[in-house]
Structures are given as C-alpha cells and as structure tokens.
Scaffold this motif. Structure first.
Motif, PDB file in Angstrom:
ATOM      1  N   ILE A  95       0.873  -1.256  -0.091  1.00 37.47           N
ATOM      2  CA  ILE A  95       0.007  -0.062  -0.142  1.00 37.47           C
ATOM      3  C   ILE A  95       0.917   1.194   0.052  1.00 37.47           C
ATOM      4  CG2 ILE A  95      -1.934  -1.148   1.358  1.00 37.47           C
ATOM      5  CD1 ILE A  95      -1.031   0.558   3.928  1.00 37.47           C
ATOM      6  N   ASN A  96       0.186   2.379  -0.216  1.00 38.61           N
ATOM      7  CA  ASN A  96       0.886   3.729  -0.038  1.00 38.61           C
ATOM      8  C   ASN A  96       0.815   4.043   1.406  1.00 38.61           C
ATOM      9  OD1 ASN A  96       1.723   6.433  -0.330  1.00 38.61           O
ATOM     10  ND2 ASN A  96      -0.250   7.219  -1.351  1.00 38.61           N
ATOM     11  N   VAL A  97       2.133   3.893   1.902  1.00 39.83           N
ATOM     12  CA  VAL A  97       2.081   4.152   3.407  1.00 39.83           C
ATOM     13  C   VAL A  97       2.114   5.682   3.901  1.00 39.83           C
ATOM     14  CG1 VAL A  97       3.472   2.162   3.955  1.00 39.83           C
ATOM     15  CG2 VAL A  97       4.813   4.323   3.443  1.00 39.83           C
ATOM     16  N   ASP A  98       2.061   6.445   2.873  1.00 43.10           N
ATOM     17  CA  ASP A  98       1.679   8.019   2.992  1.00 43.10           C
ATOM     18  C   ASP A  98       0.182   8.251   3.170  1.00 43.10           C
ATOM     19  OD1 ASP A  98       4.531   8.570   2.809  1.00 43.10           O
ATOM     20  OD2 ASP A  98       4.479   8.909   0.802  1.00 43.10           O
ATOM     21  N   ASP A  99      -0.543   7.325   2.667  1.00 39.49           N
ATOM     22  CA  ASP A  99      -1.900   7.299   2.794  1.00 39.49           C
ATOM     23  C   ASP A  99      -2.375   6.912   4.281  1.00 39.49           C
ATOM     24  OD1 ASP A  99      -4.816   7.096   2.912  1.00 39.49           O
ATOM     25  OD2 ASP A  99      -4.697   7.099   0.646  1.00 39.49           O
ATOM     26  N   GLU A 100      -2.466   7.882   5.405  1.00 35.66           N
ATOM     27  CA  GLU A 100      -2.878   7.477   6.699  1.00 35.66           C
ATOM     28  C   GLU A 100      -3.944   6.501   6.570  1.00 35.66           C
ATOM     29  OE1 GLU A 100      -1.235   7.815   9.650  1.00 35.66           O
ATOM     30  OE2 GLU A 100       0.641   8.338   8.073  1.00 35.66           O
ATOM     31  N   LEU A 142      -5.452   4.490   4.500  1.00 31.63           N
ATOM     32  CA  LEU A 142      -5.099   3.282   3.920  1.00 31.63           C
ATOM     33  C   LEU A 142      -4.284   2.210   4.897  1.00 31.63           C
ATOM     34  CD1 LEU A 142      -5.986   1.913   1.206  1.00 31.63           C
ATOM     35  CD2 LEU A 142      -3.771   2.528   0.448  1.00 31.63           C
ATOM     36  N   LYS A 143      -3.117   3.163   5.465  1.00 26.16           N
ATOM     37  CA  LYS A 143      -2.099   2.313   6.386  1.00 26.16           C
ATOM     38  C   LYS A 143      -2.763   2.007   7.502  1.00 26.16           C
ATOM     39  CE  LYS A 143       1.873   3.417   8.882  1.00 26.16           C
ATOM     40  NZ  LYS A 143       3.281   4.564   9.025  1.00 26.16           N
ATOM     41  N   ASN A 144      -3.662   2.828   8.163  1.00 25.18           N
ATOM     42  CA  ASN A 144      -4.326   2.434   9.389  1.00 25.18           C
ATOM     43  C   ASN A 144      -5.488   1.286   9.211  1.00 25.18           C
ATOM     44  OD1 ASN A 144      -2.816   4.142  10.874  1.00 25.18           O
ATOM     45  ND2 ASN A 144      -4.551   5.776  10.814  1.00 25.18           N
ATOM     46  N   GLY A 145      -6.124   1.336   8.076  1.00 25.95           N
ATOM     47  CA  GLY A 145      -7.052   0.237   7.514  1.00 25.95           C
ATOM     48  C   GLY A 145      -6.238  -1.144   7.392  1.00 25.95           C
ATOM     49  N   PHE A 146      -5.094  -1.233   6.795  1.00 23.86           N
ATOM     50  CA  PHE A 146      -4.245  -2.364   6.780  1.00 23.86           C
ATOM     51  C   PHE A 146      -3.671  -2.930   7.999  1.00 23.86           C
ATOM     52  CE2 PHE A 146      -0.649  -4.858   5.948  1.00 23.86           C
ATOM     53  CZ  PHE A 146      -0.869  -5.213   4.546  1.00 23.86           C
ATOM     54  N   LEU A 147      -3.329  -1.936   8.919  1.00 20.84           N
ATOM     55  CA  LEU A 147      -2.837  -2.404  10.257  1.00 20.84           C
ATOM     56  C   LEU A 147      -3.821  -2.793  11.192  1.00 20.84           C
ATOM     57  CD1 LEU A 147      -0.098   0.493  10.975  1.00 20.84           C
ATOM     58  CD2 LEU A 147       0.190  -2.065  10.383  1.00 20.84           C
ATOM     59  N   SER A 148      -5.120  -2.079  10.936  1.00 19.22           N
ATOM     60  CA  SER A 148      -6.210  -2.585  11.836  1.00 19.22           C
ATOM     61  C   SER A 148      -6.751  -3.825  11.482  1.00 19.22           C
ATOM     62  CB  SER A 148      -7.381  -1.533  11.689  1.00 19.22           C
ATOM     63  OG  SER A 148      -6.897  -0.170  12.096  1.00 19.22           O
ATOM     64  N   MET A 149      -6.653  -4.386  10.283  1.00 17.91           N
ATOM     65  CA  MET A 149      -7.003  -5.729   9.929  1.00 17.91           C
ATOM     66  C   MET A 149      -6.159  -6.694  10.619  1.00 17.91           C
ATOM     67  SD  MET A 149      -6.537  -7.191   6.022  1.00 17.91           S
ATOM     68  CE  MET A 149      -7.242  -6.038   5.110  1.00 17.91           C
ATOM     69  N   TYR A 150      -5.061  -6.485  10.598  1.00 17.45           N
ATOM     70  CA  TYR A 150      -4.213  -7.349  11.561  1.00 17.45           C
ATOM     71  C   TYR A 150      -4.185  -7.221  13.075  1.00 17.45           C
ATOM     72  CZ  TYR A 150      -2.002  -9.185   7.188  1.00 17.45           C
ATOM     73  OH  TYR A 150      -1.528  -9.801   5.875  1.00 17.45           O
ATOM     74  N   ALA A 151      -4.499  -5.996  13.484  1.00 15.35           N
ATOM     75  CA  ALA A 151      -4.263  -5.779  14.806  1.00 15.35           C
ATOM     76  C   ALA A 151      -5.738  -5.896  15.707  1.00 15.35           C
ATOM     77  CB  ALA A 151      -4.256  -4.181  15.149  1.00 15.35           C
TER      78      ALA A 151
END
Length: 379
Positions: A349-354, A356-365
C-alpha cells in the motif's frame, strides 16, 4: 427431482458424468498440473474418469491440491481442539471467514486426515458463475447460497437452505461448514451475524431455539492466517465503507481474490475447533424467553469462542504496536519479523496514505484488540 436441486451439491451417482464433462477443460488441466507436476496428463485424466464418488474425488485429487497449496504458499498448518470431537458424528461448524476457497478446504483436509466426517459447505452463487467453477464446487460438496434476490425470494431461499442444512446434519449424518457472516471479514473483526442464525433456525418448526441449536451440534471454528494473502485486495471495500460509499466490485474481482487467496503467501495457519455448544444453550433457554435475545446470546457465545481460540501471530502483535505507536507486545515478535511485516506494508500500500495504512494495520491488529476486550470482560 428434489426441492433442493437448485442449491445442492452432486450426489455420488452424478459424479462420474460431471467429472467427464470437465476432464478436458483447460482449468482442470491447470489444476491437475499444479497438483501433480511430475505426472503425465494421461494418468491423472484416466484416474479422474474412474472417479465415482465425491469422497474419492476429494481424497484422490483435491486433498493433494490443498497440500500442494500449503507446500508452495505457507509454512504449515497446525490444529487444536479436534480431539474433543466424535469421529462418527456430524457437526455444524460455524466459522470466521477470511479466505473464499481455503477456509473450508483446509477444514476438510484436516477432517479427512483425522478420519472425521467431511463437510458440505456453503458458497455464494456469485463465486461460481463460470460453469467449470460451478461443477468443481458441486464436486467438492458445496451448496449454493443464492445472492442478489428480492426480499421475498430471499426469504424463500433462506427457508430452503435451512431445511437442506438440517437434512444434511440429521438425515445424512453429514457435517456442514458455514461462515458466521455473509462474505469474508475485511477488517479483522470476527462477528456472527444474527441473520445467519435466523436462517438456520427457520427449520426449527416448533422446537425452541436453544434446543434446536443443541440438536445441530454447533462447533465454533477459529481460522487464523499469519499473513492474509488478500489483505491489500480488501482495502478498497474498507475505504468505501469508511467513506459511507457503495462499493461496486470490478469484473472478475471474485475470481482474482480466489486465486490470490490460493496462491498468495500465508506463512503459518492454525485451525482450532471449539467445544460443541451444549450447556451454554441450556443457560440461554433458562435466562431468555425472547427469540431475538436468544439468538443474540447464541451469536455472542460463538463470537467469544472464535475470538478466544483465534491464534494470534507475530503479525497481529506487530500491527497493534505500529498502529498504536507502542512496544506493548514486543516480546511476541522479533525485530526481523517486524522488519518483514513493515516491508510487506510498504510493498502493498501507499504508506503515506494514513487512512489506507491504518486500515491495513487494523485488519491485523483487531484480533488482538478483540481478545484483550474479551479478557477484560471476564474479570
């Protein structure tokens, strides 16, 4: 003719004709070449033509496919809890749902290897629009969940499916797998939809809801993948939900997701079979006389079992710490594991997109968050 013909899987008497109809299909050739890379086409083709039962098809072909998938795209499959089940009994496995193909395929491989009754499994008819996939699904004892119906048709379809599941479990002694919700969990929050339980209860007739579910022998099933091979593919739908937008799937998106789930890297996988719901249903019967409250309580028990028995991987703890900018769970992973996960994050993902980044991390967290909530509630 059977009233279940529209949704049921094949009977054994239909298997050979079905196999013969697809044995020369390019997708069957690709599947078998993947499964048996060192075997001449003529050999597996002749063996397929001599297949006359679903059990033989699953045992002699599909089980080898699933093992090959595990060999090429994972670091192994582990299990727990199955020792508490009766090998001769049928169960209704109500499961969290992460991968279109593998969730039920892995369960059936485990059941086959442990000499249990394998399952009939629910699959959305939107996933098997291609004729080959439809036949393959029915050869794997999948039954169809009909999608895109009007409210009236949906009610009729739910009644039919409820009766079919009941027949499988009680008349045919056939275990059944069904997801706890419609569609896969996209955000890591595994929660049972009451609508699924309402559908199951439509065959209860005059039996009380708790007694009916006790008769079905419900087993909550927890499936956890260290890496979700379709994690990035879930992002657009999650973003649309956050923006309160209607998400429209791209053409062939389901097929792309299926293939990504099968072939993508998963690292370690764990399946845990919970205990059969029994005493809990007696308690619900004693404490609630309202049908909706009973269903709500049953959904909560299933959720608690799935969350409690969900195997947390280093990726889950890393995502939690990255999302919350903490080292709270650093003892549960190595620095190398953290670097590998961060590299995966950057590549997908584009890690500069907060968002998107938070959505990706939340999926695992979120599995960590949910287990923490469950523990805090028990004190």
């Amino acid at each position: 003719m059977s009233k279940f013909d529209e949704i049921r899987s094949f009977d054994d008497r239909e298997v050979n004709e079905a196999v013969q109809s697809v044995v020369r299909h390019p997708m069957m050739k690709a599947l078998m070449n993947f499964t048996f890379p060192d075997v001449d086409d003529e050999i597996w083709s002749d063996q397929l033509k001599d297949t006359f039962s679903i059990y033989d098809f699953q045992k002699n072909f599909i089980s080898h496919t699933i093992r090959k998938i595990l060999e090429t795209s994972s670091q192994g499959l582990t299990t727990s809890g199955f020792e508490n089940l009766d090998k001769n009994a049928s169960y209704l496995f109500v499961s969290n749902h992460r991968d279109i193909v593998l969730d039920t395929s892995l369960l059936n491989l485990v059941l086959l290897e442990k000499d249990f009754v394998m399952t009939s499994s629910a699959i959305g008819d939107n996933l098997v629009q291609q004729n080959f996939l439809h036949i393959l699904a029915k050869l794997n004892r999948n039954f169809l969940v009909q999608r895109g119906l009007s409210l009236r048709e949906q009610l009729k379809s739910s009644q039919l499916m409820s009766e079919y599941i009941f027949q499988l479990l009680k008349s045919e002694n056939r275990s059944v797998w069904i997801a706890q919700r419609e569609g896969r969990t996209k955000d890591g929050n595994d929660a049972t939809q009451q609508g699924v339980l309402k559908m199951l209860a439509m065959a209860s007739n005059h039996t009380s809801i708790p007694d009916f579910f006790k008769n079905l022998k419900i087993v909550p099933l927890s499936i956890s993948y260290e890496y979700d091979p379709t994690d990035v593919l879930k992002m657009p739908q999650l973003l649309a939900k956050q923006k309160d937008e209607v998400y429209v799937k791209a053409k062939d998106e389901d097929f792309t997701t299926m293939m990504s789930g099968v072939l993508g890297q998963k690292k370690r996988i764990h399946l845990h079979s919970g205990n059969v719901l029994h005493q809990e249903l007696d308690d619900i019967s004693a404490n609630f006389d309202n049908k909706n409250k009973q269903l709500q309580a049953i959904a909560q028990i299933i959720d608690e079992s799935i969350i409690q028995n969900y195997h947390l991987w280093p990726t889950n703890y890393i995502a939690y710490d990255l999302l919350n900018q903490t080292n709270q769970f650093s003892k549960n992973y190595t620095e190398k594991e953290k670097q590998l996960f961060e590299r995966r994050l950057e590549m997908r993902i584009n890690v500069d997109d907060e968002i998107l980044k938070n959505g990706f991390l939340s999926m695992y967290a979120n599995p960590v968050v949910n287990k923490m909530k469950l523990v805090s509630q028990s004190f």
